[in-house]
Design an enzyme around this catalytic site. Structure first.
Site, PDB file in Angstrom:
ATOM      1  N   THR A  52      -5.863  11.290 -14.628  1.00 62.82           N
ATOM      2  CA  THR A  52      -4.805  11.686 -13.685  1.00 62.82           C
ATOM      3  C   THR A  52      -3.595  12.266 -14.413  1.00 62.82           C
ATOM      4  O   THR A  52      -3.103  13.346 -14.083  1.00 62.82           O
ATOM      5  CB  THR A  52      -4.364  10.454 -12.857  1.00 62.82           C
ATOM      6  OG1 THR A  52      -5.524   9.901 -12.266  1.00 62.82           O
ATOM      7  CG2 THR A  52      -3.370  10.823 -11.792  1.00 62.82           C
ATOM      8  N   GLU A  99       8.607   8.204 -22.334  1.00 65.56           N
ATOM      9  CA  GLU A  99       9.267   8.230 -21.021  1.00 65.56           C
ATOM     10  C   GLU A  99       8.327   7.827 -19.894  1.00 65.56           C
ATOM     11  O   GLU A  99       8.727   7.168 -18.934  1.00 65.56           O
ATOM     12  CB  GLU A  99       9.830   9.638 -20.757  1.00 65.56           C
ATOM     13  CG  GLU A  99      10.677   9.749 -19.517  1.00 65.56           C
ATOM     14  CD  GLU A  99      11.901   8.849 -19.584  1.00 65.56           C
ATOM     15  OE1 GLU A  99      12.805   9.124 -20.357  1.00 65.56           O
ATOM     16  OE2 GLU A  99      11.933   7.844 -18.835  1.00 65.56           O
ATOM     17  N   VAL A 117       7.217   3.787 -18.460  1.00 65.28           N
ATOM     18  CA  VAL A 117       7.912   2.927 -17.492  1.00 65.28           C
ATOM     19  C   VAL A 117       8.470   3.784 -16.359  1.00 65.28           C
ATOM     20  O   VAL A 117       9.142   4.786 -16.606  1.00 65.28           O
ATOM     21  CB  VAL A 117       9.086   2.161 -18.157  1.00 65.28           C
ATOM     22  CG1 VAL A 117       9.746   1.222 -17.150  1.00 65.28           C
ATOM     23  CG2 VAL A 117       8.623   1.396 -19.387  1.00 65.28           C
ATOM     24  N   GLY A 177      -6.854   2.741  -1.705  1.00 68.69           N
ATOM     25  CA  GLY A 177      -6.642   3.285  -3.052  1.00 68.69           C
ATOM     26  C   GLY A 177      -5.257   3.014  -3.625  1.00 68.69           C
ATOM     27  O   GLY A 177      -4.893   3.549  -4.667  1.00 68.69           O
ATOM     28  N   GLU A 206      -5.920  -1.368  -7.417  1.00 66.39           N
ATOM     29  CA  GLU A 206      -7.161  -1.240  -8.184  1.00 66.39           C
ATOM     30  C   GLU A 206      -8.192  -2.246  -7.691  1.00 66.39           C
ATOM     31  O   GLU A 206      -7.833  -3.286  -7.127  1.00 66.39           O
ATOM     32  CB  GLU A 206      -6.890  -1.570  -9.663  1.00 66.39           C
ATOM     33  CG  GLU A 206      -5.747  -0.814 -10.290  1.00 66.39           C
ATOM     34  CD  GLU A 206      -6.207   0.479 -10.944  1.00 66.39           C
ATOM     35  OE1 GLU A 206      -7.430   0.673 -11.060  1.00 66.39           O
ATOM     36  OE2 GLU A 206      -5.336   1.283 -11.297  1.00 66.39           O
ATOM     37  N   ASP A 211       1.536  -5.902 -15.678  1.00 63.65           N
ATOM     38  CA  ASP A 211       1.972  -4.512 -15.848  1.00 63.65           C
ATOM     39  C   ASP A 211       3.509  -4.457 -15.874  1.00 63.65           C
ATOM     40  O   ASP A 211       4.102  -3.815 -16.745  1.00 63.65           O
ATOM     41  CB  ASP A 211       1.409  -3.680 -14.681  1.00 63.65           C
ATOM     42  CG  ASP A 211       1.962  -2.268 -14.627  1.00 63.65           C
ATOM     43  OD1 ASP A 211       1.485  -1.429 -15.396  1.00 63.65           O
ATOM     44  OD2 ASP A 211       2.874  -2.020 -13.818  1.00 63.65           O
ATOM     45  N   LYS A 253       6.292  -3.448 -18.970  1.00 69.41           N
ATOM     46  CA  LYS A 253       7.373  -2.478 -18.762  1.00 69.41           C
ATOM     47  C   LYS A 253       8.748  -3.089 -19.059  1.00 69.41           C
ATOM     48  O   LYS A 253       9.598  -2.443 -19.678  1.00 69.41           O
ATOM     49  CB  LYS A 253       7.306  -1.937 -17.332  1.00 69.41           C
ATOM     50  CG  LYS A 253       6.064  -1.044 -17.108  1.00 69.41           C
ATOM     51  CD  LYS A 253       5.833  -0.749 -15.640  1.00 69.41           C
ATOM     52  CE  LYS A 253       4.656   0.200 -15.427  1.00 69.41           C
ATOM     53  NZ  LYS A 253       4.243   0.287 -14.022  1.00 69.41           N
ATOM     54  N   GLY A 290       1.534   8.436 -10.200  1.00 74.31           N
ATOM     55  CA  GLY A 290       1.054   9.690  -9.602  1.00 74.31           C
ATOM     56  C   GLY A 290       1.023  10.795 -10.646  1.00 74.31           C
ATOM     57  O   GLY A 290       1.816  10.790 -11.599  1.00 74.31           O
TER      58      GLY A 290
HETATM   59  N1  HSE Z   1      -0.197   0.241 -11.787  1.00 75.05           N
HETATM   60  C1  HSE Z   1       1.135   0.754 -11.819  1.00 75.05           C
HETATM   61  C2  HSE Z   1       1.846   0.438 -10.513  1.00 75.05           C
HETATM   62  C3  HSE Z   1       1.222   2.238 -11.979  1.00 75.05           C
HETATM   63  O1  HSE Z   1       1.236  -0.071  -9.558  1.00 75.05           O
HETATM   64  O2  HSE Z   1       3.032   0.702 -10.460  1.00 75.05           O
HETATM   65  C4  HSE Z   1       1.245   2.707 -13.391  1.00 75.05           C
HETATM   66  O3  HSE Z   1       2.220   2.126 -14.173  1.00 75.05           O
END
Ligand code: HSE
Length: 429
Positions: free
Chosen positions: A12, A126, A129, A184, A187, A198, A202, A302
């Site tokens: 992506t 960049e 995060v 979608g 995940e 995640d 960050k 995105g």
């Molecule tokens: N999996 C992350 C989120 C996107 O749901 O924000 C990529 O960092």
């Protein structure tokens, strides 16, 4: 002469970046000096949304990081290995690196930046995060003239989407997660998002930049949103709050000797700037002296948004390469090498929301108050409105308290014969 890119990964983010670079008109003129020289992919058979000459594409990723003609390696493949090894190899070959890989930077940042400083190259991140939101460059440059004390972010779009839907629809976590997976937005394996990991990666990165010290990822407290119930969301609403998964880095001492770096679902007052960030959006509130509050808001994921962030890093590197100086630009290098001291969660000073199920008998609220009082926990509000069968629901919001003391009070409360259970405990901003 053009600047040659070696791009690792055509998923992506890689696809979005190639598309942006191939459509350079109307953007910064320096983009037209960039050549997409090599693109490394896992499989040549996959159909692609970009037009590239066949000789540009290869499955031999090592040949890209070892190619003397490549100036900048753009790592957008994700995952820990071989991403880490390829980044290190590129650095050791004197190449600048752009990466969107928060997981690799959060875990191997010390190794990667030490190697980069030794090799005299830049590692730009960049896109790691906040997706398309420019926040790394502001922390490293414009905002670094401030003494920063707090970074508070909604940095995971999946969990913000789930919590927003739970709030607007009054639905349970499990139902919204299943629907988000079907649509979608989440995940198939949602662990990294819903368990706060995640966001933990960050905030470790943001804390290291805001407070100028490396962060050991194991010191970052992570609690996800699986336990957040629609009952708590309804209580939050009644009490004037919304529940958000916040990633918080706070400097609790003037000299950054005691940081708090954490991720957890949080009661956020409806009047707070982050309370109105809904859906998949991200936002990061940075606070410091003398600037006060600055908030960054935008798409946290995105193809297009992340490609914008990746390409802005490429642009900075192209500008640096054109500047005819061999001295490293101190605004682009990583300037910290020491680890910050992150305090354990038991040392956190915060307010708490707690929901108790108790027997409906005389003196229960008094007993709760006594246990809290024994540990110096002062109650800001206490309400008893709901019934669940024979049991009553008592909701307490405390004043600021050290988390360790609060947990001791809870342990004592748990032993009271009138207490059935403590279904929820959440921190309050
Ligand atoms: N999996 C992350 C989120 C996107 O749901 O924000 C990529 O960092």
């Amino acid at each position: 002469m053009g600047v040659k890119l070696g791009i690792l990964g055509l998923g992506t983010v890689g696809t979005g970046t190639v598309q942006l670079l191939q459509d350079a008109v109307g953007r910064h003129p320096l983009l037209q000096e960039i050549e997409i020289y090599r693109v490394g992919v896992r499989s040549l058979d996959k159909s692609r949304d970009v037009q590239l000459q066949p000789e540009v594409i290869t499955t031999d990723l090592e040949s890209i990081v070892n190619d003397p003609a490549v100036d900048i390696v753009v790592e957008v493949m994700g995952g820990l290995e071989p991403a880490r090894s390829l980044i290190l190899q590129a650095i050791n070959n004197g190449k600048h690196v752009v990466t969107a890989n928060k997981a690799a930077i959060a875990r191997f940042g010390a190794e990667i930046f030490t190697a980069a400083n030794q090799a005299g190259v830049y590692v730009m991140l960049e896109a790691a995060v906040g997706g398309g939101i420019p926040v790394i460059q502001p922390l490293k440059q414009a905002l670094s003239v401030n003494r920063l004390h707090t970074v508070t972010g909604i940095v995971n779009g999946t969990t913000n989407y789930i919590l927003t839907r739970m709030q607007t629809e009054g639905s349970d976590f499990g139902d919204v997660l299943a629907d988000a997976q079907r649509l979608g937005y989440a995940e198939a394996d949602p662990t990294a998002d819903v368990d706060g990991l995640d966001a933990g990666d960050k905030i470790a990165i943001l804390a290291s930049l805001a407070f100028d010290g490396r962060i050991n990822l194991e010191d970052v407290y992570c609690e996800g949103i699986r336990q957040v119930s629609k009952t708590d969301i309804a209580y939050a609403e009644k009490l004037g709050f919304v529940i958000k998964l916040l990633a918080i880095a706070k400097n609790q001492a003037q000299d950054a000797t005691k940081l708090s770096v954490r991720v957890h679902p949080t009661f956020v007052p409806k009047t707070h700037p982050l309370a109105s960030i809904n859906g998949v959006y991200n936002a990061i509130l940075v606070e410091g002296e003398p600037i006060g509050q600055v908030m960054f808001f935008g798409p946290g994921a995105g193809a297009g948004a992340t490609a914008s962030a990746v390409t802005s890093d490429i642009l900075s590197l192209v500008a640096a390469l054109k500047s005819n100086t061999t001295a490293p630009n101190p605004l682009l290098t990583c300037r910290h090498e020491e680890y910050s001291h992150v305090a354990p969660i038991s040392d956190l000073i915060t307010r708490f929301y707690a929901r108790f199920l108790t027997k409906d008998q005389a003196g229960v609220i008094g007993q709760l108050g006594t246990c809290f009082g024994n540990h110096g926990v002062s109650i800001e509000s206490i309400v008893q409105t709901g019934f669940q069968g024979e049991l009553v629901e008592i909701v307490v919001v405390t004043h600021d308290v050290r988390e360790g003391e609060f947990r001791q009070a809870l342990a004592e409360i748990q032993n009271l014969s009138a207490i059935d259970s403590i279904p929820s405990i959440l921190r309050v901003l």
